[in-house]
Design a protein around this motif. Structure first.
Motif, PDB file in Angstrom:
ATOM      1  N   ARG A 106       0.845  -1.195   0.000  1.00 56.64           N
ATOM      2  CA  ARG A 106       0.000   0.000   0.000  1.00 56.64           C
ATOM      3  C   ARG A 106       0.882   1.247   0.000  1.00 56.64           C
ATOM      4  NH1 ARG A 106      -4.911  -0.863   0.214  1.00 56.64           N
ATOM      5  NH2 ARG A 106      -6.076  -2.477   1.240  1.00 56.64           N
ATOM      6  N   CYS A 107       0.284   2.342  -0.417  1.00 56.32           N
ATOM      7  CA  CYS A 107       1.012   3.602  -0.406  1.00 56.32           C
ATOM      8  C   CYS A 107       0.076   4.744  -0.026  1.00 56.32           C
ATOM      9  CB  CYS A 107       1.649   3.866  -1.773  1.00 56.32           C
ATOM     10  SG  CYS A 107       0.468   4.040  -3.126  1.00 56.32           S
ATOM     11  N   GLU A 111      -6.675   5.239  -9.757  1.00 56.25           N
ATOM     12  CA  GLU A 111      -6.863   4.318 -10.882  1.00 56.25           C
ATOM     13  C   GLU A 111      -5.550   4.017 -11.598  1.00 56.25           C
ATOM     14  OE1 GLU A 111      -9.831   6.231 -13.286  1.00 56.25           O
ATOM     15  OE2 GLU A 111     -11.456   5.713 -11.895  1.00 56.25           O
ATOM     16  N   GLU A 112      -4.735   5.034 -11.816  1.00 57.80           N
ATOM     17  CA  GLU A 112      -3.471   4.838 -12.533  1.00 57.80           C
ATOM     18  C   GLU A 112      -2.483   4.033 -11.706  1.00 57.80           C
ATOM     19  OE1 GLU A 112      -2.807   5.502 -15.682  1.00 57.80           O
ATOM     20  OE2 GLU A 112      -4.763   6.395 -15.997  1.00 57.80           O
ATOM     21  N   ILE A 113      -2.423   4.274 -10.407  1.00 51.69           N
ATOM     22  CA  ILE A 113      -1.533   3.486  -9.554  1.00 51.69           C
ATOM     23  C   ILE A 113      -1.954   2.022  -9.575  1.00 51.69           C
ATOM     24  CG2 ILE A 113      -0.909   3.040  -7.140  1.00 51.69           C
ATOM     25  CD1 ILE A 113      -0.693   6.066  -6.767  1.00 51.69           C
ATOM     26  N   ALA A 114      -3.260   1.772  -9.469  1.00 48.52           N
ATOM     27  CA  ALA A 114      -3.756   0.390  -9.489  1.00 48.52           C
ATOM     28  C   ALA A 114      -3.481  -0.281 -10.836  1.00 48.52           C
ATOM     29  CB  ALA A 114      -5.245   0.367  -9.174  1.00 48.52           C
ATOM     30  N   ALA A 115      -3.593   0.471 -11.922  1.00 44.08           N
ATOM     31  CA  ALA A 115      -3.406  -0.108 -13.254  1.00 44.08           C
ATOM     32  C   ALA A 115      -1.938  -0.308 -13.623  1.00 44.08           C
ATOM     33  CB  ALA A 115      -4.072   0.792 -14.300  1.00 44.08           C
ATOM     34  N   MET A 116      -1.066   0.572 -13.137  1.00 37.26           N
ATOM     35  CA  MET A 116       0.320   0.560 -13.592  1.00 37.26           C
ATOM     36  C   MET A 116       1.313  -0.050 -12.606  1.00 37.26           C
ATOM     37  SD  MET A 116       0.380   4.340 -15.268  1.00 37.26           S
ATOM     38  CE  MET A 116       1.702   4.173 -16.436  1.00 37.26           C
ATOM     39  N   THR A 117       0.879  -0.291 -11.374  1.00 34.63           N
ATOM     40  CA  THR A 117       1.794  -0.830 -10.363  1.00 34.63           C
ATOM     41  C   THR A 117       1.081  -1.916  -9.551  1.00 34.63           C
ATOM     42  OG1 THR A 117       1.186   0.660  -8.536  1.00 34.63           O
ATOM     43  CG2 THR A 117       2.812   1.486 -10.129  1.00 34.63           C
TER      44      THR A 117
END
Length: 97
Positions: A46-47, A74-80
């Motif tokens: 988590r961050c 959304e971008e953090i979940a999709a890219m990392t």
């Protein structure tokens, strides 16, 4: 006199910072020259993200902040492989055009 201790960013922190800044750049209401991003990464995948920014006067502040929060998550979940447990967006000031 203040003493500052510099700590090199980890690859994870640098990656998350890059993802956040990619999102921030898409919002023309945000003044890019006056934007600070802080990333805290925990061991459990988590961050926590804190974005301090300035917004152009006349922009819908609440809508920009909520939209930016959603886009970053959304971008953090999709890219990392990380999940954002908190995304705090703080408006430092409004900038006249």
């Amino acid at each position: 006199m203040n003493t500052f201790r510099y700590r090199k960013r980890s690859a994870v922190e640098a990656t998350l910072l890059t993802v956040v800044m990619m999102c921030v750049r898409e919002w023309e209401e945000v003044v890019l020259d006056d934007c600070d991003v802080f990333v805290v990464v925990s061991q459990n995948g988590r961050c926590r993200i804190t974005v301090k920014l300035s917004i152009r006067y006349g922009a819908p502040v609440l809508a920009v902040c909520r939209g930016l929060q959603q886009q970053i998550a959304e971008e953090i979940a999709a890219m990392t492989p990380y999940a954002a447990e908190a995304i705090d967006v703080m408006v430092k000031r409004l900038v006249m055009p």
